[in-house]
Design a protein around this motif. Sequence first.
Motif, PDB file in Angstrom:
ATOM      1  N   MET A 120       0.870  -1.178   0.000  1.00 25.59           N
ATOM      2  CA  MET A 120       0.000   0.000   0.000  1.00 25.59           C
ATOM      3  C   MET A 120       0.907   1.227   0.000  1.00 25.59           C
ATOM      4  N   ASP A 121       0.328   2.367  -0.307  1.00 23.56           N
ATOM      5  CA  ASP A 121       1.103   3.609  -0.331  1.00 23.56           C
ATOM      6  C   ASP A 121       0.650   4.507   0.811  1.00 23.56           C
ATOM      7  N   ILE A 122       1.523   4.691   1.791  1.00 23.46           N
ATOM      8  CA  ILE A 122       1.314   5.666   2.860  1.00 23.46           C
ATOM      9  C   ILE A 122       2.532   6.568   2.800  1.00 23.46           C
ATOM     10  N   CYS A 123       2.409   7.679   2.088  1.00 25.72           N
ATOM     11  CA  CYS A 123       3.594   8.468   1.762  1.00 25.72           C
ATOM     12  C   CYS A 123       3.218   9.936   1.576  1.00 25.72           C
ATOM     13  N   LEU A 124       3.889  10.604   0.622  1.00 29.93           N
ATOM     14  CA  LEU A 124       3.807  12.053   0.483  1.00 29.93           C
ATOM     15  C   LEU A 124       3.053  12.473  -0.767  1.00 29.93           C
ATOM     16  N   MET A 125       2.331  13.573  -0.646  1.00 30.67           N
ATOM     17  CA  MET A 125       1.630  14.140  -1.790  1.00 30.67           C
ATOM     18  C   MET A 125       2.611  14.590  -2.854  1.00 30.67           C
ATOM     19  N   SER A 126       3.749  15.128  -2.464  1.00 29.95           N
ATOM     20  CA  SER A 126       4.736  15.594  -3.442  1.00 29.95           C
ATOM     21  C   SER A 126       5.226  14.446  -4.309  1.00 29.95           C
ATOM     22  N   SER A 127       5.372  13.250  -3.722  1.00 32.22           N
ATOM     23  CA  SER A 127       5.783  12.079  -4.507  1.00 32.22           C
ATOM     24  C   SER A 127       4.714  11.700  -5.518  1.00 32.22           C
ATOM     25  N   ALA A 128       3.471  11.702  -5.074  1.00 30.35           N
ATOM     26  CA  ALA A 128       2.375  11.321  -5.968  1.00 30.35           C
ATOM     27  C   ALA A 128       2.219  12.314  -7.118  1.00 30.35           C
ATOM     28  N   LEU A 129       2.447  13.598  -6.838  1.00 29.95           N
ATOM     29  CA  LEU A 129       2.297  14.614  -7.878  1.00 29.95           C
ATOM     30  C   LEU A 129       3.445  14.598  -8.876  1.00 29.95           C
ATOM     31  N   ASN A 130       4.603  14.077  -8.468  1.00 27.64           N
ATOM     32  CA  ASN A 130       5.798  14.186  -9.309  1.00 27.64           C
ATOM     33  C   ASN A 130       6.220  12.901 -10.003  1.00 27.64           C
ATOM     34  N   LYS A 131       5.807  11.753  -9.486  1.00 33.96           N
ATOM     35  CA  LYS A 131       6.282  10.481 -10.041  1.00 33.96           C
ATOM     36  C   LYS A 131       5.288   9.920 -11.055  1.00 33.96           C
ATOM     37  N   PRO A 132       5.786   9.494 -12.234  1.00 27.53           N
ATOM     38  CA  PRO A 132       4.897   8.992 -13.299  1.00 27.53           C
ATOM     39  C   PRO A 132       4.038   7.808 -12.872  1.00 27.53           C
ATOM     40  N   LYS A 133       4.528   6.964 -11.951  1.00 30.59           N
ATOM     41  CA  LYS A 133       3.756   5.770 -11.591  1.00 30.59           C
ATOM     42  C   LYS A 133       2.441   6.108 -10.891  1.00 30.59           C
ATOM     43  N   TYR A 134       2.320   7.336 -10.375  1.00 34.51           N
ATOM     44  CA  TYR A 134       1.082   7.758  -9.725  1.00 34.51           C
ATOM     45  C   TYR A 134       0.194   8.597 -10.641  1.00 34.51           C
ATOM     46  N   ALA A 135       0.620   8.812 -11.876  1.00 30.23           N
ATOM     47  CA  ALA A 135      -0.080   9.746 -12.764  1.00 30.23           C
ATOM     48  C   ALA A 135      -1.547   9.369 -12.970  1.00 30.23           C
ATOM     49  N   ALA A 136      -1.808   8.071 -13.174  1.00 29.55           N
ATOM     50  CA  ALA A 136      -3.189   7.640 -13.431  1.00 29.55           C
ATOM     51  C   ALA A 136      -4.075   7.885 -12.212  1.00 29.55           C
ATOM     52  N   VAL A 137      -3.545   7.616 -11.016  1.00 32.24           N
ATOM     53  CA  VAL A 137      -4.312   7.844  -9.788  1.00 32.24           C
ATOM     54  C   VAL A 137      -4.601   9.326  -9.600  1.00 32.24           C
ATOM     55  N   ILE A 138      -3.594  10.156  -9.840  1.00 28.82           N
ATOM     56  CA  ILE A 138      -3.779  11.604  -9.705  1.00 28.82           C
ATOM     57  C   ILE A 138      -4.842  12.105 -10.682  1.00 28.82           C
ATOM     58  N   GLU A 139      -4.800  11.639 -11.902  1.00 24.11           N
ATOM     59  CA  GLU A 139      -5.788  12.092 -12.892  1.00 24.11           C
ATOM     60  C   GLU A 139      -7.200  11.624 -12.541  1.00 24.11           C
ATOM     61  N   ASN A 140      -7.311  10.467 -11.894  1.00 25.16           N
ATOM     62  CA  ASN A 140      -8.630   9.937 -11.541  1.00 25.16           C
ATOM     63  C   ASN A 140      -9.228  10.594 -10.298  1.00 25.16           C
ATOM     64  N   TYR A 141      -8.355  11.050  -9.381  1.00 24.87           N
ATOM     65  CA  TYR A 141      -8.860  11.472  -8.085  1.00 24.87           C
ATOM     66  C   TYR A 141      -8.516  12.908  -7.669  1.00 24.87           C
ATOM     67  N   PHE A 142      -7.374  13.414  -8.058  1.00 27.71           N
ATOM     68  CA  PHE A 142      -6.944  14.716  -7.540  1.00 27.71           C
ATOM     69  C   PHE A 142      -7.891  15.833  -7.965  1.00 27.71           C
ATOM     70  N   ASN A 143      -8.367  16.599  -6.978  1.00 33.79           N
ATOM     71  CA  ASN A 143      -9.249  17.753  -7.191  1.00 33.79           C
ATOM     72  C   ASN A 143     -10.615  17.380  -7.762  1.00 33.79           C
ATOM     73  N   LYS A 144     -11.025  16.112  -7.582  1.00 34.44           N
ATOM     74  CA  LYS A 144     -12.305  15.667  -8.115  1.00 34.44           C
ATOM     75  C   LYS A 144     -13.432  15.748  -7.087  1.00 34.44           C
ATOM     76  N   ALA A 145     -13.101  15.829  -5.809  1.00 34.72           N
ATOM     77  CA  ALA A 145     -14.140  15.832  -4.771  1.00 34.72           C
ATOM     78  C   ALA A 145     -14.425  17.219  -4.218  1.00 34.72           C
ATOM     79  N   ILE A 146     -13.496  18.149  -4.399  1.00 35.66           N
ATOM     80  CA  ILE A 146     -13.585  19.443  -3.735  1.00 35.66           C
ATOM     81  C   ILE A 146     -14.489  20.406  -4.504  1.00 35.66           C
ATOM     82  N   LYS A 147     -15.356  21.073  -3.752  1.00 36.21           N
ATOM     83  CA  LYS A 147     -16.159  22.149  -4.318  1.00 36.21           C
ATOM     84  C   LYS A 147     -15.263  23.333  -4.632  1.00 36.21           C
TER      85      LYS A 147
END
Length: 449
Positions: A120-147
């Motif tokens: 599992m990934d319990i880590c840093l937002m900066s890693s998720a935003l910068n590393k290609p392996k997290y790109a699909a997750v970021i595109e699916n979820y980042f900024n999708k829930a916030i009004k």
Amino acid sequence: MIGLKKKLKTNKMDLKEKLVSSFIAFENQVNIDSYVHDIRTEAIKNFENIGFPTKKNESWKYTSLKQILDTDYSIFPSENTALDYSKIKKYLIDDIDSYKIIFVDGKYSSHLSETTHEGMDICLMSSALNKPKYAAVIENYFNKAIKKDGISDLNTAFSNEGAFIHIPKNKLVEKPIQIIHFSSGNESSLMLQPRNLIIVDENSQLQIIERHQNLTENEVLTNSVTEVFVNSKSIVDYYKIQNDNKQASLIDTTSIVQENNSICTLHTFSFGGKLTRNNLTFSQKGEHIESIMKGITIIEGKQHVDHNTLVNHIKPNCESHQDYKGIYDDRSTGVFNGTVVVEKEAQKTNAFQANNNILLSDKASINTKPQLEIFADDVKCSHGCTIGQLDKNALFYLKSRGIPEKEAKALLMYGFANNVLQSVRIPELKNRITNLIANKLGVNIGFNL
């Protein structure tokens, strides 16, 4: 002299202008892909157009940010600060084994933290935003829930660091996760904008404890945004401890999206800070969902706590439960603005909302506004609020049994908060909150609720 002071005040850049002008410099400091860059660029434009909320906004009618926005905050800490474990130990739930994601002045502290990528990934937002392996997750979820509003857009524009948690399917996370943000006081005044993204995949379970803590008397303004995605059959317990000093202000925006057969419980314990504003949104996007929001507020002096909640029932056969208790002393002010929306398709909804308050001083105040917006016809919904003082008959009864008045009042207030504490599922955390309440009430009672 008066004219000179007025001129200096006029020439001072206000916080909104400072933030907008700092955006380009901020982006040059971080490596962000084009997808996130576009989101952040749009967000800073929205913030520039909207700005900070004022009391003219209906949802901010009883909470003014004017006082805390007049401070000349540092946007970027000037240096990295290392803290000794001994200095922060008392702010941790240290009698349990847990993962820890700890930040000091907005920057990750590796020697105080315990993260993992094992299964599992319990880590840093900066890693998720910068590393290609997290790109699909970021595109699916980042900024999708916030009004999209001024406060959340500001955080999105400057989002770079915080907690990134991704739990895969069928995973029971055996240890709670503590997310803690410390302010060291190296800056005379500091603004922090942590961003958390939490994704719990199907049939998994997770517990989170979050805290923001100022270690000095310097001014701190934290604008925190958290997105939580609770997928089918998953269970999430989230606990927020807000017990900061009187120079710290917190705007905490949390948006939770739930899918079929999921359960999410969020407890908010608001015991301190100059100004605390909690924006909490639940979106039920499936059936047989349970959403639970509970809170205890105990404040004094001129402290201000505002709970703004929204539960959006979109699909049928779901439940939501809100129970917020407040105890206000001196000149403190509380606000509760809770809204339950039941969409036309959301038949068989069961929604409950309650806000109960005790005023210990004639000068304390509470503004409460529970609301139901129901567009379905086969539902069970109720809401209500109470505002009062301690029961004099009950107080007299306890005193007649030899209990001193101060302890008798504390017992009554413990009983008032008891049903909120009963649902805390981490025993060590429950004990800690019980002790915090006793400390706020100025008593030492030898039992746990």
